[in-house]
Write a protein that holds these residues in place. Sequence first.
Motif, short mmCIF file in Angstrom:
data_model
loop_
_atom_site.label_atom_id
_atom_site.label_comp_id
_atom_site.label_asym_id
_atom_site.label_seq_id
_atom_site.Cartn_x
_atom_site.Cartn_y
_atom_site.Cartn_z
N ALA A 101 30.01 40.23 48.79
CA ALA A 101 30.51 39.61 47.56
C ALA A 101 30.70 40.66 46.48
O ALA A 101 31.67 40.61 45.72
CB ALA A 101 29.55 38.53 47.08
N GLU A 102 29.81 41.63 46.43
CA GLU A 102 29.92 42.70 45.45
C GLU A 102 31.21 43.48 45.64
O GLU A 102 31.89 43.84 44.68
CB GLU A 102 28.70 43.63 45.55
N GLU A 103 31.58 43.73 46.90
CA GLU A 103 32.83 44.44 47.20
C GLU A 103 34.03 43.62 46.73
O GLU A 103 34.96 44.17 46.12
CB GLU A 103 32.92 44.70 48.71
N TYR A 104 34.03 42.34 47.01
CA TYR A 104 35.15 41.48 46.60
C TYR A 104 35.29 41.42 45.08
O TYR A 104 36.38 41.53 44.53
CB TYR A 104 34.96 40.05 47.14
N LEU A 105 34.16 41.23 44.39
CA LEU A 105 34.19 41.10 42.94
C LEU A 105 34.64 42.38 42.26
O LEU A 105 35.36 42.35 41.27
CB LEU A 105 32.82 40.67 42.43
N HIS A 106 34.22 43.53 42.79
CA HIS A 106 34.58 44.81 42.20
C HIS A 106 36.03 45.20 42.49
O HIS A 106 36.57 46.11 41.87
CB HIS A 106 33.64 45.91 42.69
N ALA A 107 36.66 44.49 43.43
CA ALA A 107 38.05 44.80 43.78
C ALA A 107 39.02 44.29 42.73
O ALA A 107 40.19 44.69 42.71
CB ALA A 107 38.39 44.20 45.14
N TYR A 108 38.54 43.42 41.84
CA TYR A 108 39.40 42.84 40.80
C TYR A 108 38.80 43.11 39.43
O TYR A 108 37.62 42.89 39.21
CB TYR A 108 39.54 41.32 41.00
N HIS A 109 39.62 43.59 38.51
CA HIS A 109 39.12 43.93 37.17
C HIS A 109 38.95 42.68 36.32
O HIS A 109 39.78 41.77 36.34
CB HIS A 109 40.08 44.89 36.46
N SER A 110 37.87 42.66 35.57
CA SER A 110 37.65 41.60 34.59
C SER A 110 36.61 42.08 33.59
O SER A 110 35.70 42.84 33.93
CB SER A 110 37.15 40.32 35.27
N ASP A 111 36.74 41.61 32.36
CA ASP A 111 35.75 41.92 31.33
C ASP A 111 34.59 40.93 31.34
O ASP A 111 33.62 41.11 30.60
CB ASP A 111 36.42 41.90 29.94
N ILE A 112 34.69 39.89 32.17
CA ILE A 112 33.62 38.89 32.25
C ILE A 112 32.61 39.33 33.31
O ILE A 112 32.96 39.47 34.48
CB ILE A 112 34.20 37.51 32.60
N PRO A 113 31.37 39.57 32.92
CA PRO A 113 30.39 40.05 33.89
C PRO A 113 29.98 39.00 34.92
O PRO A 113 29.86 37.81 34.58
CB PRO A 113 29.19 40.45 33.02
#
Length: 245
Positions: A101-113
């Motif tokens: 999940a960490e890999e998937y989430l880091h693949a897309y930019h967002s300012d929301i943590p």
Amino acid sequence: MLKTSQKDTIYAQAHEAIGAFQFDESVVAVFPDMIQRSVPGYQTILTGIGELTKAYAQPNTKLYDLGCSLGAAALTMRRNITVQGCEIEAIDNSEAMIKRAEEYLHAYHSDIPVNLHCANMTEVPIINASVVVINFTLQFIDPEERDELIKKIYQGLQPGGVLILSEKIHFEDSKLQNAIEHMHLQFKRANGYSELEISQKRSSLENVLISDTEAEHIKRLNNAGFSSAGIWFQAYNFASFLAIK
């Protein structure tokens, strides 16, 4: 580099013994394919989670994805938050799921943590929440722990906050249950699963996935304090409930 999902062939070969289903590395590798081919309406539910997030996320609150697996709901929520000061807590008790999940989430930019936690959802405090999602994971929690979990979520929600609960359900009427279960089996066959795969996976999930009826879910939500609760989407024996505080 982001790993791509593999085709689900876990039960394609005969196994001498079928162990209890686990969210281990082998499942993680094929999970997106497994979900799409096994859960009718899954993509529609994700889209709905996004729309409900847009409607109910409150400024300066937390949003929770309980049993987040690969973070699909967390990603959908993150894309649809339109207010300021929000952050997402994504929890799963499978270390393999959290790592991917960490890999998937880091693949897309967002300012929301998005804060990922490898933990049991029953042990995580729910604080200052406006949206809580449990997407096909309450069914894997001990039935004796479900009431307290839903009560904890209700207590941690801000007024006007929502719980989105998606689950496989069963029907008390045996004729109805058999008819809808047949339709679900046909859905899996149409998506390329063999009779061997269907049979072996069913054996692995026995006593692991324990479903409730629609009435049991509604009663639990009402008993927790939710004044409004009902199904907003259903496909065969898969339903998504919306409960509003």
